[in-house]
Design an enzyme around this catalytic site. Sequence first.
Site, PDB file in Angstrom:
ATOM      1  N   GLU A   1       0.876  -1.474   0.027  1.00 54.30           N
ATOM      2  CA  GLU A   1       0.166  -0.040   0.156  1.00 54.30           C
ATOM      3  C   GLU A   1       0.775   1.205  -0.097  1.00 54.30           C
ATOM      4  OE1 GLU A   1      -2.803   0.121   3.122  1.00 54.30           O
ATOM      5  OE2 GLU A   1      -3.972   1.736   2.040  1.00 54.30           O
ATOM      6  N   ASP A   2       1.879   1.149   0.703  1.00 58.77           N
ATOM      7  CA  ASP A   2       2.773   2.201   1.268  1.00 58.77           C
ATOM      8  C   ASP A   2       4.138   2.475   0.272  1.00 58.77           C
ATOM      9  OD1 ASP A   2       0.773   3.197   2.672  1.00 58.77           O
ATOM     10  OD2 ASP A   2       1.701   2.652   4.441  1.00 58.77           O
TER      11      ASP A   2
END
Length: 330
Positions: free
Chosen positions: A81-82
């Site tokens: 996600e990051d």
Amino acid sequence: MAKYDPASLKTICGTITSYYPDAKVELVKKAYNFAEKAHRGQLRSSGEPYMIHPVDVAQTLADLKLDISSIVTGLLHDTVEDTHATLEEIEKEFGHEITELVDGVTKLSKMTFKTSEEKQAENFRKMIVAMAKDIRVILVKLADRLNNMRTLEHLPPHKQQAIAQETLDIYTPISNRLGMSWIKIELEDLCLRFLHPDVYYKLAQKIARTKKEREKHIEQITELTQEKLKEYDVQATIVGRAKHFYSIYKKMERRKTEFEQVFDIVAFRILVENITECYKALGVIHATYKPIPGRFKDYIAMPKTNGYQSLHTTVVGPYGDRVEIQIRTH
Ligand code: MN
């Protein structure tokens, strides 16, 4: 609330080998290096390196004595996600099982819950459980939420409120249903701290006794009560606990009282062989400690609608404070 010590790769591996001596911790080390490289340069809102977050999540999962795949997922859970890391890379490095877990956690993290209507919350909880397919995805998510709540002070107030409310509506009931009571208790107390800081800090101040002192107090009452019951030939197991802030707060709300009236901050459960012994134990308790009027409930003769059966009473304990007691069979 106890301050938590920052975890490290070393403490995680130490915890794993304590319950699984032959564990192949190489994969955990590999995941640590992968995540550390992916998150390098990123910071938490606290200004600390981002890595302290996945490391704490992995430590919680190790404390829960989970398998290596779950712990590895804990370390990797925010990489897709990051960071620039992809599911393909994770598949190549860590295999299909872990990739599915990381993907599951990533999907859950994208869902946010807004209203606090109970029925909606129940639907949302069901959806999360159904979506996760593998229960380990939820466990990683709970560990993730626990760390986010532990570090919530670094976020702006409106975010604190939103995350704490979502935690209380969605994640504490899930942790409760999964029987993870220590996570539920820690989450609830953290939610109280951010949703009702006035209540939280007042309670913290009033319950000035340190945890250790409270535990010692519980031990002493347990011993005294055990002796008394033995005198009257009642075989019993006594389990004592200090109530957590959130349960005291709920009690204050229910009874619309101030803290001064909710002094039963320690609670005991007395377990005996049969129903006759329950009433015998109750007799001993009431003969030994002065009962508080209006607090005795006989759920054995009149079970609750959900089938719950137990005797409840509150007495003035040997040290002058209120003690809540439940008596039931094993
Ligand atoms: Mn996370």
